[in-house]
Write an enzyme that holds these catalytic residues in place. Structure first.
Site, mmCIF file in Angstrom:
data_model
loop_
_atom_site.group_PDB
_atom_site.id
_atom_site.type_symbol
_atom_site.label_atom_id
_atom_site.label_comp_id
_atom_site.label_asym_id
_atom_site.label_seq_id
_atom_site.Cartn_x
_atom_site.Cartn_y
_atom_site.Cartn_z
ATOM 1 N N GLU A 149 -9.038 -1.503 6.365
ATOM 2 C CA GLU A 149 -8.049 -1.581 7.435
ATOM 3 C C GLU A 149 -8.584 -2.370 8.630
ATOM 4 O O GLU A 149 -9.784 -2.524 8.801
ATOM 5 C CB GLU A 149 -7.684 -0.166 7.942
ATOM 6 C CG GLU A 149 -7.296 0.789 6.835
ATOM 7 C CD GLU A 149 -6.695 2.083 7.335
ATOM 8 O OE1 GLU A 149 -6.409 2.192 8.550
ATOM 9 O OE2 GLU A 149 -6.514 2.994 6.511
ATOM 10 N N LYS A 200 -8.454 13.041 5.365
ATOM 11 C CA LYS A 200 -8.816 11.788 6.029
ATOM 12 C C LYS A 200 -9.440 11.908 7.405
ATOM 13 O O LYS A 200 -10.166 11.037 7.807
ATOM 14 C CB LYS A 200 -7.613 10.850 6.082
ATOM 15 C CG LYS A 200 -6.551 11.207 7.093
ATOM 16 C CD LYS A 200 -5.504 10.110 7.183
ATOM 17 C CE LYS A 200 -6.015 8.838 7.814
ATOM 18 N NZ LYS A 200 -6.445 8.985 9.210
ATOM 19 N N HIS A 205 0.832 -1.205 0.000
ATOM 20 C CA HIS A 205 0.000 0.000 0.000
ATOM 21 C C HIS A 205 0.872 1.263 0.000
ATOM 22 O O HIS A 205 0.595 2.222 -0.723
ATOM 23 C CB HIS A 205 -0.924 -0.001 1.223
ATOM 24 C CG HIS A 205 -1.717 1.259 1.366
ATOM 25 N ND1 HIS A 205 -2.694 1.631 0.479
ATOM 26 C CD2 HIS A 205 -1.641 2.263 2.276
ATOM 27 C CE1 HIS A 205 -3.206 2.792 0.841
ATOM 28 N NE2 HIS A 205 -2.589 3.204 1.925
ATOM 29 N N ASP A 225 -11.271 3.681 6.648
ATOM 30 C CA ASP A 225 -10.657 5.010 6.707
ATOM 31 C C ASP A 225 -11.032 5.759 5.422
ATOM 32 O O ASP A 225 -10.362 5.654 4.401
ATOM 33 C CB ASP A 225 -9.133 4.816 6.812
ATOM 34 C CG ASP A 225 -8.427 6.078 7.256
ATOM 35 O OD1 ASP A 225 -9.100 7.017 7.704
ATOM 36 O OD2 ASP A 225 -7.190 6.114 7.146
ATOM 37 N N SER A 240 -13.919 8.131 10.150
ATOM 38 C CA SER A 240 -13.477 6.745 10.002
ATOM 39 C C SER A 240 -14.504 5.874 10.714
ATOM 40 O O SER A 240 -14.913 6.190 11.828
ATOM 41 C CB SER A 240 -12.102 6.524 10.638
ATOM 42 O OG SER A 240 -11.122 7.327 10.045
ATOM 43 N N GLU A 262 -10.266 3.146 2.748
ATOM 44 C CA GLU A 262 -9.223 2.131 2.879
ATOM 45 C C GLU A 262 -9.697 0.993 3.778
ATOM 46 O O GLU A 262 -10.352 1.219 4.795
ATOM 47 C CB GLU A 262 -7.927 2.758 3.422
ATOM 48 C CG GLU A 262 -7.369 3.784 2.433
ATOM 49 C CD GLU A 262 -5.934 4.206 2.706
ATOM 50 O OE1 GLU A 262 -5.344 3.723 3.695
ATOM 51 O OE2 GLU A 262 -5.418 5.013 1.919
ATOM 52 N N GLN A 289 -6.269 15.247 -0.895
ATOM 53 C CA GLN A 289 -4.950 14.747 -0.524
ATOM 54 C C GLN A 289 -3.910 15.152 -1.574
ATOM 55 O O GLN A 289 -2.819 15.613 -1.234
ATOM 56 C CB GLN A 289 -5.015 13.221 -0.417
ATOM 57 C CG GLN A 289 -3.738 12.553 0.067
ATOM 58 C CD GLN A 289 -3.890 11.042 0.171
ATOM 59 O OE1 GLN A 289 -4.772 10.454 -0.453
ATOM 60 N NE2 GLN A 289 -3.036 10.421 0.960
#
Lengths: 435, 435
Positions: free
Chosen positions: A218, A270, A151, A250, A274, A216, A257
């Site tokens: 996770e 970010k 990643h 996430d 979450s 993401e 970004q």
């Protein structure tokens, strides 16, 4: 750590549980339920049910445990009537294990205590679909690691055009701090965030809703035992500070970004939200699924050196339900936490190496667990080459980034010899921006 | 916002206060004191004394305020018997102002209520040297801004060799998340942190105590009114969410930072500890000291545009006491928060623009407030060109980075027409590493 009797693969419960269920009697993850009229209380998942620990304690089912673990006895039953696991976590590993093992006893097929007491059973055992799940912990600190080498490389290529990681990446787990207020439980809707980005075909930045909403896949570990500011945790002792593991989505805004040209550390792209799964699976329950991780070359310096099986064989799935769809979600990706370069123990030790303190209920997220193959990537940015190669889905749908109304579902589970220990799921649906 | 009657420059107190004192009757900052045998309680600083708000409430001195502000009345006196200001902050601006104005009345030279009641006075008024100061807030979130353009440029040059800031720097205030557990109150000792860095003359990294312990001279604002996840705060309303301001010493390990080659966002080099001053000066008390900030060119996009005097004329001083010294601390630097490029209102709006939520007690640090001249820099790295040009101090001492036993003192105050509103001080002494 000797294996817990609650892990015995031959155990079965008087509750009917399908073999594909995430929550057999060998799992017994902890969460917080909100029961209409009764309020929040701690619970353990078993099959499709939640066992109300507060009700069990009131009925005296933890009296024997309270004698064995006095620090638990001193706060029963009220430690189970809280909005988070934090107070329970502060009691330490002896209390966590004693409660899990007592719950295992109560649910064992040959134990009549609860099984044959219909009134007690109706009081203590609630269908999960009848209760609301709350955020399991109230983190004081949130730390976001980048544990997956694949990643990290993919992000470096997509955002910075780099073809390799800096020399320092292999010497220590990278991390940055997250935002405690933005941790929400599964099923919380995701409001599309706004920010500065350069719209397609333009050169100057504009302010507005993100056009590249991503996420993401996770896991995160939950800190159980706290530490003192100024004190480091040796890597060999790191796992004793970890209570368990949950799924974490996430959510990311890739255009925000990219505009910052800052892959790490920016809350703009970010920190807005979450999502975490509601049940925390204990490290104890994951014990049978230890594996070795990737070879670490160059060898870490002594403070990060560990031997043995420091990783866990946890399958992770990314599922997607397009806006308006009524059919079953599509699987976009399938990966495994054991592809992470850095183990949880190494992450925790790195975090405390400079004297940083941990508190019960803190969350440490892994970063996307991307595997080496194209079907094992942990974010849309990676799956679509930064949105340039959309995924072709049924019904002529082309997916680059998330649209309003889209739903993302993350799943996780360990499986071996017919035993499945699941993390459950974390869901989130995208709402349109307000600004 | 109309000026508060508590700001009237002609007021004076029956308590004797020197003109150079930080805490005249026009200031009245809030903090949390710990009184032997009595426990923690909220207090207001006046001269060298702390007025115990809990004792005052018990004696009925807030009864009139409780009638005017029912949400305060409902939680009196217990809201003043807490370990942090958080619960009081949640009551909102009407409660904060009503309490400050009532305290101003009680302390006014012509008010006999407390002045002429010796027993009450002895109960409510404690010498600051007789009480311990606690951390004033328990932050849910900590945000670290980089509000000073000069500091940002200096750091870019020192760490990255860059001679200019990225185009994006002038479009939005940069920030990253910090660590709530690492916020400590003034006088907490600073354990030297360890981590990976490349020792002088070597090329490979080693693990060990930082050799370049630095700090940054900062202020932080304290969030008073919370916001909801998914909701942005327009810049014109941003200040209504700010309760007040305090000093923050952001301790840094420059060699750990350089090894990461990551100026922003790494907890390794900065999240280990940050010290704050114990008294929070309200935005109300700072109202007479508004000034315009630096010109913003290019003009910010509309969501960050504000007119009028958005900055505050707050002098900041960096003082240093070498290990073993018994003489008065040396002034190393003198700067001003009005040199910051971004205002507090713009910082707060940027933070919420993506829907991030704020909670009462959150801290938003400014980053080092470096001015344009060499005597106005906010960190040792900047004052010594990254340690390459040590400062020459008395007694043949050459200072590049901090040594064990060194003490750093930060001071802040506003001053105009003979009225001084001080932030007080934040102290920290370096302890040797344990690892």
């Amino acid at each position: 750590m000797p294996a817990s009797p609650a892990n015995d693969p031959s155990l079965h419960s008087w509750i009917d549980i399908r073999p594909t269920d995430d929550f057999p009697i060998q799992n017994l993850p902890f969460g917080v339920i909100d029961v209409p009229d009764w309020g929040p209380r701690l619970a353990v998942a078993i099959g499709g049910y939640a066992l109300d620990l507060y009700a069990c304690a009131q009925l005296g089912y933890f009296d024997s445990v309270a004698e064995d673990v006095p620090e638990l006895g001193a706060v029963l039953p009220k430690v189970f009537r809280r909005r988070s696991l934090n107070a329970f976590l502060k009691l330490g590993p002896a209390a966590w294990r004693a409660v899990r093992e007592r719950v295992s006893e109560l649910l064992r097929h040959d134990n009549p205590t609860l099984r044959d007491n219909e009134l007690a059973m109706r009081t203590c055992l609630l269908r999960q679909r009848d209760v609301a799940m709350l955020r399991p912990v109230k983190p004081t600190n949130v730390t976001c690691f980048e544990a997956s080498r694949t990643h990290a490389l993919n992000v470096a290529q997509l955002l910075g055009g780099a073809n390799s990681l800096g020399a320092n990446w292999h010497h220590q787990p990278f991390a940055y701090s997250g935002r405690a207020s933005s941790i929400v439980v599964s099923d919380t809707d995701i409001r599309r965030p706004s920010g500065l980005h350069v719209p397609a075909g333009q050169t100057e930045p504009a302010f507005g809703p993100t056009q590249q909403l991503d996420f993401e896949l996770e896991t995160a570990f939950v800190v159980g035992q706290s530490t003192t500011l100024g004190t480091a945790v040796p890597v060999a002792q790191a796992e004793s500070h970890i209570f368990g593991v949950l799924l974490l989505n996430d959510w990311r805004a890739r255009d925000l970004q990219r505009w910052l040209a800052q892959a790490l550390g920016s809350p703009v792209d970010k920190d807005f939200i979450s999502s975490v799964s509601p049940w925390v699976v204990t490290l104890d329950a994951l014990e049978p699924f230890r594996v070795t991780g990737p070879a670490q070359e160059p060898e870490p310096l002594p403070y990060l050196q560990v031997s043995g099986e420091q990783h866990f064989d946890l399958h992770l799935e990314m599922l997607f339900k397009p806006a308006g769809s009524t059919v079953a979600p599509l699987v976009l990706s399938h990966t495994n936490t054991s592809t992470n370069y850095w183990s949880m123990a190494q992450q925790l030790t790195q975090l405390t190496a400079n004297g940083t303190a941990l508190e019960a209920g803190d969350l440490c997220a892994s970063g996307a667990s991307s595997g080496l193959t194209s079907g094992a990537l942990g974010s849309l940015a990676e799956l679509t080459q930064g949105g340039t190669q959309p995924l072709s889905l049924p019904n002529d749908l082309h997916l680059s980034y998330l649209r309003d109304g889209d739903t993302v579902i993350l799943r996780g589970y360990a499986e071996k010899n017919g035993l499945r220990i699941g993390l459950g799921e974390v869901h989130g649906t995208v709402l349109p921006a307000t600004t």
